[in-house]
Scaffold this motif. Structure first.
Motif, short mmCIF file in Angstrom:
data_model
loop_
_atom_site.label_atom_id
_atom_site.label_comp_id
_atom_site.label_asym_id
_atom_site.label_seq_id
_atom_site.Cartn_x
_atom_site.Cartn_y
_atom_site.Cartn_z
N TRP A 41 22.16 102.58 -10.93
CA TRP A 41 23.33 103.38 -10.55
C TRP A 41 24.36 102.50 -9.84
CZ3 TRP A 41 25.07 104.10 -5.51
CH2 TRP A 41 26.20 104.94 -5.39
N HIS A 42 23.90 101.66 -8.94
CA HIS A 42 24.84 100.89 -8.13
C HIS A 42 25.61 99.88 -8.98
CE1 HIS A 42 25.41 99.98 -3.59
NE2 HIS A 42 26.53 99.85 -4.23
N CYS A 44 26.32 100.19 -12.08
CA CYS A 44 27.31 100.96 -12.86
C CYS A 44 28.57 101.20 -12.04
CB CYS A 44 26.73 102.30 -13.31
SG CYS A 44 25.58 102.20 -14.68
N MET A 45 28.38 101.58 -10.79
CA MET A 45 29.54 101.79 -9.90
C MET A 45 30.32 100.48 -9.74
SD MET A 45 29.89 104.94 -9.03
CE MET A 45 31.26 104.54 -7.94
N MET A 46 29.59 99.38 -9.62
CA MET A 46 30.26 98.08 -9.48
C MET A 46 31.08 97.77 -10.74
SD MET A 46 27.19 95.93 -7.61
CE MET A 46 28.03 94.34 -7.61
N LEU A 48 32.51 99.92 -12.75
CA LEU A 48 33.73 100.74 -12.75
C LEU A 48 34.78 100.16 -11.80
CD1 LEU A 48 32.43 104.45 -12.74
CD2 LEU A 48 33.25 103.10 -14.68
N VAL A 49 34.33 99.68 -10.66
CA VAL A 49 35.26 99.23 -9.62
C VAL A 49 35.75 97.81 -9.87
CG1 VAL A 49 35.41 98.68 -7.15
CG2 VAL A 49 34.34 100.82 -7.88
N LEU A 50 34.91 96.97 -10.47
CA LEU A 50 35.22 95.53 -10.57
C LEU A 50 35.55 95.08 -11.99
CD1 LEU A 50 32.33 94.20 -8.24
CD2 LEU A 50 34.72 94.65 -7.59
N GLU A 52 38.09 94.81 -13.68
CA GLU A 52 39.29 93.97 -13.86
C GLU A 52 38.97 92.47 -13.75
OE1 GLU A 52 41.76 94.09 -9.86
OE2 GLU A 52 40.50 95.88 -10.00
N TYR A 53 37.81 92.11 -13.16
CA TYR A 53 37.47 90.70 -12.96
C TYR A 53 36.65 90.10 -14.10
CZ TYR A 53 38.98 92.03 -8.29
OH TYR A 53 39.70 92.52 -7.24
N ILE A 60 33.97 99.15 -21.50
CA ILE A 60 33.26 99.55 -20.27
C ILE A 60 32.13 100.55 -20.57
CG2 ILE A 60 34.96 101.34 -19.66
CD1 ILE A 60 33.17 99.06 -17.11
N LEU A 61 32.30 101.38 -21.59
CA LEU A 61 31.23 102.31 -21.95
C LEU A 61 29.96 101.55 -22.35
CD1 LEU A 61 30.02 105.09 -22.58
CD2 LEU A 61 31.15 105.02 -24.82
N GLU A 137 24.73 92.17 -7.31
CA GLU A 137 24.30 93.23 -6.38
C GLU A 137 23.24 92.72 -5.40
OE1 GLU A 137 21.35 95.67 -6.87
OE2 GLU A 137 22.15 97.51 -5.96
N LEU A 174 34.71 86.48 -9.74
CA LEU A 174 33.69 86.96 -8.81
C LEU A 174 32.79 85.81 -8.36
CD1 LEU A 174 32.72 90.44 -10.35
CD2 LEU A 174 34.06 90.01 -8.27
N ILE B 12 31.83 99.33 -2.29
CA ILE B 12 30.51 99.11 -2.90
C ILE B 12 29.41 99.07 -1.84
CG2 ILE B 12 29.16 97.31 -4.10
CD1 ILE B 12 31.82 96.95 -5.83
N TRP B 41 21.83 108.52 -11.59
CA TRP B 41 21.37 107.69 -12.70
C TRP B 41 20.68 108.54 -13.77
CZ3 TRP B 41 16.26 107.16 -14.29
CH2 TRP B 41 16.08 106.27 -15.36
N LEU B 61 32.30 108.59 -21.98
CA LEU B 61 32.62 107.69 -20.86
C LEU B 61 33.09 108.49 -19.65
CD1 LEU B 61 33.13 104.95 -19.51
CD2 LEU B 61 35.34 104.84 -20.71
N LEU B 68 28.48 109.52 -12.21
CA LEU B 68 28.21 108.39 -11.30
C LEU B 68 28.79 108.66 -9.91
CD1 LEU B 68 28.82 105.42 -13.77
CD2 LEU B 68 26.64 105.98 -12.65
#
Lengths: 194, 194
Positions: A41-42, A44-46, A48-50, A52-53, A60-61, A137, A174, B12, B41, B61, B68
């Motif tokens: 889960w974590h 996946c969140m990363m 979505l947020v990151l 762009e890098y 992304i899917l 992570e 990153l 995060i 998850w 998506l 999430l």
């Protein structure tokens, strides 16, 4: 339809077991070890947020799907620490993938199996970005705890750099950021002796 | 870029806290309560596997993103049982969404806030399907344990049907299947008296 749905629900029941597979790294805010479901889960969140890098344009899917399923094989194999991975571990994971993804109706099972293989072999931009976050992570977690688990597991600075430099394959930006942070922990005496 | 990345990493770190928010329902395979990260998850996996049963064409998506992030507000509010939700709970969650999504750079924060609102108000096909799985998972868990938590919390058959019939808004097929299963548990004496 009923048979098909029961097969799908059988898979959904089975994968609950990843919540009992505990990693070698701990949460950011507590002393508790993280389990594979929380980790998936974590990251996946990363993603979505990151996103762009990422070095390359990514779907992304596809990244999310890879991340959601990437640790299911550990239901059969358990967690292996990234610093000590053997060929036998890799073989056992392949067998686990056959069994677990084989529980699903054909086309979904095949899609998941292909995504898992793609992730493991880092053969696409999505796999390389997903792989980068899969390593980032635990690095962030460990740094938030001043490297306690590096010392506990006897992991030195060079080893940490060597194993994690592949973050750059998914995201140079990153990796550039995080290797400076890792160096700060070296200066701070947070590592085991190499 | 460094300020932006530090803001993103701050988010995060912060969201790690959902791993310490425990729900009122238990895992399929053990006696342990489930936390919000594991739950998020698991419903993402359910969406991937069960998407064919959505009433309407859905953007998977968007469904995954909603799932999430949907429980992040509980970092501030804690878990509230779906059978006892008050207006004050809803207000507190809005405030939490402002704070937590506000930690992110503008456009990502706004996207997450909008997705969260859309999920809460069930105003799209994606939100209705995501909402259906959000209810289906604890139902399946509870049924796998022969309704132990219904009895423990004094929840009767009619209440379970009433709260969960909204599964049909996202998937008539899944609701048709699951209400037959719920009825079996009634016949089996697994409910508290209404």
């Amino acid at each position: 339809m009923k048979d098909r749905l029961e097969k799908q629900l059988g898979f959904i029941y089975e994968i609950d077991r990843v919540k009992g597979i505990f990693r070698k790294t701990r949460l950011f805010h507590t002393d508790r070890f993280e389990n594979d479901a929380e980790h998936s889960w974590h990251i996946c969140m990363m993603a979505l947020v990151l996103q762009e890098y990422a070095n390359d344009k990514i779907d992304i899917l596809k990244v999310l799907k890879m991340m959601l399923i990437h640790d299911l094989v550990e239901i059969d194999t358990g967690d292996t620490i990234v610093y000590n991975r053997t060929d036998a571990d890799v073989e056992a994971e392949k067998k686990a993938a056959d069994r677990i993804f084989g529980m699903l109706p054909g086309e979904t099972g095949r899609e998941f199996h292909d995504l898992w293989t793609e992730f493991e072999t880092r053969e696409s931009a999505e796999a390389r970005f997903a792989g980068a976050l899969d390593r980032l992570e635990p690095l962030l977690q460990n740094m938030s705890r001043n490297g306690e688990d590096w010392r506990r597991n006897g992991i030195g600075y060079e080893k940490v750099l060597d194993v994690n430099k592949r973050i750059a394959d998914g995201s140079l930006l990153l990796w550039d950021f995080v290797r400076v942070e890792i160096k700060k922990h070296l200066d701070n005496g947070d590592f085991a002796k190499s």
